[in-house]
Design a protein around this motif. Structure first.
Motif, mmCIF file in Angstrom:
data_model
loop_
_atom_site.group_PDB
_atom_site.id
_atom_site.type_symbol
_atom_site.label_atom_id
_atom_site.label_comp_id
_atom_site.label_asym_id
_atom_site.label_seq_id
_atom_site.Cartn_x
_atom_site.Cartn_y
_atom_site.Cartn_z
ATOM 1 N N ASN A 1 0.798 -1.238 0.000
ATOM 2 C CA ASN A 1 0.000 0.000 0.000
ATOM 3 C C ASN A 1 0.824 1.278 0.000
ATOM 4 N N LYS A 2 2.117 1.164 -0.307
ATOM 5 C CA LYS A 2 2.936 2.373 -0.418
ATOM 6 C C LYS A 2 3.181 2.665 -1.890
ATOM 7 N N TYR A 3 3.562 3.906 -2.167
ATOM 8 C CA TYR A 3 3.917 4.263 -3.533
ATOM 9 C C TYR A 3 5.441 4.212 -3.691
ATOM 10 N N PRO A 4 5.936 3.920 -4.896
ATOM 11 C CA PRO A 4 7.386 3.795 -5.074
ATOM 12 C C PRO A 4 8.147 5.039 -4.629
ATOM 13 N N PHE A 5 7.570 6.233 -4.826
ATOM 14 C CA PHE A 5 8.342 7.429 -4.487
ATOM 15 C C PHE A 5 8.512 7.620 -2.988
ATOM 16 N N GLU A 6 7.831 6.788 -2.197
ATOM 17 C CA GLU A 6 8.020 6.890 -0.754
ATOM 18 C C GLU A 6 9.252 6.112 -0.286
ATOM 19 N N LEU A 7 9.910 5.390 -1.223
ATOM 20 C CA LEU A 7 11.094 4.611 -0.862
ATOM 21 C C LEU A 7 12.353 5.402 -1.199
ATOM 22 N N SER A 8 13.493 4.934 -0.662
ATOM 23 C CA SER A 8 14.754 5.565 -1.028
ATOM 24 C C SER A 8 15.232 4.967 -2.348
ATOM 25 N N GLY A 9 16.226 5.626 -2.976
ATOM 26 C CA GLY A 9 16.731 5.148 -4.259
ATOM 27 C C GLY A 9 17.210 3.709 -4.188
ATOM 28 N N GLY A 10 17.943 3.384 -3.118
ATOM 29 C CA GLY A 10 18.459 2.030 -2.958
ATOM 30 C C GLY A 10 17.339 1.019 -2.829
ATOM 31 N N GLN A 11 16.298 1.392 -2.053
ATOM 32 C CA GLN A 11 15.162 0.482 -1.875
ATOM 33 C C GLN A 11 14.436 0.258 -3.192
ATOM 34 N N MET A 12 14.299 1.339 -3.978
ATOM 35 C CA MET A 12 13.617 1.216 -5.264
ATOM 36 C C MET A 12 14.373 0.266 -6.176
ATOM 37 N N GLN A 13 15.705 0.412 -6.192
ATOM 38 C CA GLN A 13 16.489 -0.435 -7.077
ATOM 39 C C GLN A 13 16.447 -1.889 -6.604
ATOM 40 N N ARG A 14 16.352 -2.073 -5.284
ATOM 41 C CA ARG A 14 16.232 -3.440 -4.774
ATOM 42 C C ARG A 14 14.873 -4.022 -5.147
ATOM 43 N N MET B 1 13.388 -3.365 -7.831
ATOM 44 C CA MET B 1 13.557 -3.761 -9.226
ATOM 45 C C MET B 1 14.111 -5.178 -9.311
ATOM 46 N N ILE B 2 15.064 -5.466 -8.416
ATOM 47 C CA ILE B 2 15.647 -6.807 -8.419
ATOM 48 C C ILE B 2 14.597 -7.825 -7.974
ATOM 49 N N ALA B 3 13.727 -7.404 -7.029
ATOM 50 C CA ALA B 3 12.642 -8.294 -6.601
ATOM 51 C C ALA B 3 11.735 -8.620 -7.787
ATOM 52 N N ARG B 4 11.527 -7.641 -8.639
ATOM 53 C CA ARG B 4 10.741 -7.842 -9.870
ATOM 54 C C ARG B 4 11.384 -8.946 -10.707
ATOM 55 N N ILE B 5 12.724 -8.803 -10.901
ATOM 56 C CA ILE B 5 13.444 -9.773 -11.723
ATOM 57 C C ILE B 5 13.369 -11.157 -11.083
ATOM 58 N N PHE B 6 13.422 -11.168 -9.747
ATOM 59 C CA PHE B 6 13.334 -12.430 -9.016
ATOM 60 C C PHE B 6 12.012 -13.130 -9.319
ATOM 61 N N LEU B 7 10.932 -12.345 -9.407
ATOM 62 C CA LEU B 7 9.620 -12.929 -9.688
ATOM 63 C C LEU B 7 9.507 -13.351 -11.150
ATOM 64 N N LEU B 8 10.148 -12.557 -12.045
ATOM 65 C CA LEU B 8 9.982 -12.827 -13.478
ATOM 66 C C LEU B 8 10.895 -13.952 -13.958
ATOM 67 N N LYS B 9 12.022 -14.145 -13.293
ATOM 68 C CA LYS B 9 12.992 -15.180 -13.659
ATOM 69 C C LYS B 9 13.285 -15.220 -15.153
ATOM 70 N N MET C 1 23.407 -8.658 -4.735
ATOM 71 C CA MET C 1 22.107 -9.278 -4.992
ATOM 72 C C MET C 1 22.002 -9.756 -6.424
ATOM 73 N N LEU C 2 22.538 -8.958 -7.345
ATOM 74 C CA LEU C 2 22.491 -9.359 -8.756
ATOM 75 C C LEU C 2 23.256 -10.671 -8.950
ATOM 76 N N LEU C 3 24.424 -10.762 -8.307
ATOM 77 C CA LEU C 3 25.234 -11.973 -8.448
ATOM 78 C C LEU C 3 24.523 -13.173 -7.823
ATOM 79 N N LYS C 4 23.897 -12.933 -6.672
ATOM 80 C CA LYS C 4 23.160 -13.992 -5.981
ATOM 81 C C LYS C 4 22.019 -14.487 -6.877
ATOM 82 N N LEU C 5 21.357 -13.529 -7.504
ATOM 83 C CA LEU C 5 20.231 -13.847 -8.376
ATOM 84 C C LEU C 5 20.699 -14.661 -9.574
ATOM 85 N N ARG C 6 21.864 -14.284 -10.113
ATOM 86 C CA ARG C 6 22.427 -15.011 -11.253
ATOM 87 C C ARG C 6 22.646 -16.478 -10.867
ATOM 88 N N ASP C 7 23.218 -16.679 -9.671
ATOM 89 C CA ASP C 7 23.481 -18.041 -9.225
ATOM 90 C C ASP C 7 22.183 -18.811 -9.024
#
Lengths: 270, 416
Positions: free
Chosen positions: A149-162, A164-172, A196-202
């Motif tokens: 229930n939050k909007y993306p702009f309420e997060l910090s830049g680092g959280q937003m980019q993370r 994004m990685i969560a998105r990739i994690f779901l999309l595989k 995280m990117l490297l972990k995701l790659r593995d």
């Protein structure tokens, strides 16, 4: 480059021309590449060298003027919406600026739900979707309860980019195109995100195409490196070969341009 | 969203514009509830009655009379002899009456009349005066004599049997009537127009119709402009070229000329209020199209649109959820301006006689048209057109103020 690995994304004479006649600009000029499955490839070049144009062509967001892109050994077909959608299940991206990557009118839940829907989870019960979103968030060290229930702009830049990685994690996807994902983020978050990117790659055996202007970073993370100058690849090969024994003068210049203070900082913290 | 609304209502410009507009709108809604009369009822039997309260003469003559010891003569003189008459009297007296200019005080009517009575003679030698001027002075003199003559009025009534006049009452100059005793009276705050209609009631009705015209024109222009702009900007390529060709064509031809031609060719009988509104809307969408297109072009390459594409969303969904919300504030502002320009375009068309031709409703433009046709500005009937001008100005002013206020909220760079 190990040729034992399966072909993932191959390009033959890929070219992008903007404009016509006198105003013609060749952004990407007949580049050939061969990205293998599970590799981390860095495309390094300065601003205006055509990195982002190339990445958009690879994503199929803009058309290819000339040449051919092969996806998993076969010519890719993105002629209509349905085929594009199918292609995008295999290739995804993280953009440079997390602040402009999100639609400010959509909540975080819908960003993640879109990914689940795209992977065919549209008719799953909400509990299951919720479980998947929570899992994705915890993978990137975020607490889904705090994000819902939050909007993306309420997060910090680092959280937003993370996120994004969560998105990739779901999309595989098979391929992740990361277009300078850390350039807008402070050094601490940068290390976390790269980890995280490297972990995701593995985790999902994904190919990562890493686009950056930072040759030091490219050396640190990638298997093979492509150096791009004025829309052309001037040099490519294994990261160690290219960066420790550069042949092209442009590569040497790029390496010399790395600020020395970075070295000192790098030594003291690592 | 809530935050934006709060910000919008904290902008003084927007609030002032909104209050004016809301006041006008509420008046058009509430006034007909209070005054139930038909706005186009021809009350007055004649052109351009002055603003004021009209009382029945018969009622006042037949009602209770009160004798008040008030000097009525100077009051009558004041109202019946105009400033121009006084100037003429002064001119005559100094030229032909031999009175020194210093002795004449125009403020002191009775003194002036006294001098006039003492010195004026119709048969005096008046060199340099035209015959009509001489007659004017004679008429003025007679007039003054009539006012000064302190004779009672005698009322007579015809006897139905004999057909003879029988005296029924005498009215002295000091007899008064209490206006509350007069049963039949009507107040025309803004007088009547050339058809004898109550201008105020007509004005309220016309404002309502004009706002409707503006709203319909604004909705049509915004929908057409938004639709074409979104398609042109998002799809690009040949579609863009085609739409922009048509848009440029419409931009190059002055839309007002187009408006006149279409209105003329539609014909006098078919031109209703709604049709004129739609015609206005269909000639004023170009500006919205061009600006929406340019905004969409800058939006369509943003990362969030790319991300939405990568999430497999359809074009329709991307346009509606990733582009339209970013344009919403812009479209609202364009819509407000379109309403304002729609009302002005209707007024302009009607002034030319090409507006809605109907005898069942009035619009602000038609009221102006009627006032001009019956030469209200020439004969000094300001009440027939001035309130209309003020209303049009207030509507345009309030809408533009709201637009500027919104602009400042959405573009922080413009804040002062």
């Amino acid at each position: 480059m190990s040729d034992k690995r399966a072909q993932c994304l191959t390009g033959k004479g890929v070219t992008k021309v903007f404009g016509l006649g006198d105003k013609k600009t060749v952004a990407v000029d007949h580049v050939d590449f061969d990205f293998r499955e599970g590799e981390i490839i860095s495309i390094v070049g300065e601003s205006g060298s055509g990195k982002t144009t190339l990445s958009k062509m690879l994503l199929g967001l803009i058309s290819v003027s000339e040449g051919e892109v092969l996806f998993q050994g076969k010519p890719r077909d993105i002629s209509n919406g349905q085929k594009k959608k199918e292609y995008w299940k295999g290739i995804q991206a993280i953009f440079q600026d997390p602040f402009s990557s999100y639609n400010t009118f959509n909540k975080i839940d819908s960003v993640l739900l879109d990914c689940i829907n795209m992977r065919g989870g549209k008719n799953l019960p909400y509990e299951e979707k919720f479980q998947m979103m929570r899992e994705a968030c915890s993978f990137v060290n975020l607490e889904f309860k705090e994000l819902t229930n939050k909007y993306p702009f309420e997060l910090s830049g680092g959280q937003m980019q993370r996120l994004m990685i969560a998105r990739i994690f779901l999309l595989k996807p098979k391929i992740l195109l990361a277009d300078e994902p850390t350039s807008m983020i402070d050094a601490c978050s940068r290390a976390t995100i790269l980890d995280m990117l490297l972990k995701l790659r593995d985790e999902i055996n994904m190919t990562i195409i890493f686009i950056t202007h930072d040759i030091g970073l490219a050396y640190y993370i990638s298997d093979s490196v492509y150096i791009m100058e004025h829309g052309k690849f001037v040099e490519h090969g294994k990261a160690e070969d290219v960066i420790l024994h550069p042949k092209a003068s442009y590569t040497q210049r790029l390496i010399n341009d790395v600020p020395k203070i970075y070295e000192e900082w790098d030594l003291s913290t690592v | 969203m809530k935050n934006t609304l709060r910000q919008v209502f904290h902008s003084p410009k927007f609030v002032i514009g909104f209050v004016i507009f809301a006041a006008l709108l509420l008046t058009t809604i509430i006034y007909p509830l209070v005054v139930a009369a038909d706005p186009l009822e021809m009350v007055g039997n004649g052109n351009f009655f002055k603003p004021g309260t009209y009382v029945s003469v018969k009622d006042s003559v037949e009602g209770t009379h009160y004798t008040l010891n008030i000097d009525v003569k100077s009051g009558s003189l004041d109202s019946k002899i105009s400033a121009e008459d006084k100037e003429s009297m002064k001119e005559w007296l100094t030229k032909f009456g031999g009175v020194a200019e210093a002795d004449i005080n125009l403020e002191d009517v009775e003194g002036l009349i006294g001098l006039w009575e003492a010195n004026y003679s119709e048969s005096a030698d008046q060199p340099g005066l035209t015959a009509s001027r001489k007659k004017y002075f004679a008429r003025l003199n007679k007039n003054i004599d009539g006012i000064l003559a302190d004779s009672d009025l005698i009322l007579a009534r015809e006897n139905p049997d004999t057909g003879e006049l029988e005296e029924s009452a005498t009215i002295g100059s000091n007899e008064f009537v209490n206006t509350k005793d007069v049963a039949n009276r009507r107040t025309f705050i803004l007088g009547t127009d050339n058809f004898g209609r109550d201008v105020l009631t007509e004005l309220v009705d016309a404002t309502k119709t004009s706002l409707r015209v503006g709203l319909i024109a604004g909705v049509v222009a915004t929908i057409v402009g938004l639709f074409l702009g979104l398609i042109s900007g998002y799809v690009g390529g040949v579609v863009d070229d085609l739409i922009m060709f048509i848009t440029n064509l419409f931009t190059v031809i002055p839309s007002f000329v187009l408006l006149i031609l279409i209105s003329y060719s539609v014909g006098q009988n078919a031109r209703g209020v709604n049709l004129v509104a739609i015609i206005i809307g269909l000639t004023s969408w170009t500006w919205t199209t061009r600006s929406v297109r340019s905004q969409v072009i800058s939006l369509r390459n943003r990362d969030h649109v790319n991300l939405s594409k990568l999430s497999g969303h359809s074009m329709m969904r991307i346009v509606l959820t990733d582009i339209l919300p970013y344009l919403a504030s812009y479209v609202v502002m364009a819509f407000i301006l379109q309403i304002s320009s729609g009302i002005l375009a209707e007024a302009q068309l009607s002034m030319l006689g090409l507006g809605p031709s109907t005898s069942t409703t009035a619009t602000l433009g038609l009221m102006m048209n009627w006032a001009t046709l019956y030469a209200a500005p020439l004969n000094g009937s300001w009440w027939a057109y001035f309130p209309v001008v003020i209303t049009i100005a207030l509507i345009a002013f309030s809408l533009n103020l709201m637009n500027t206020g919104l602009d400042q909220v959405f573009n922080p760079q413009l804040r002062d």
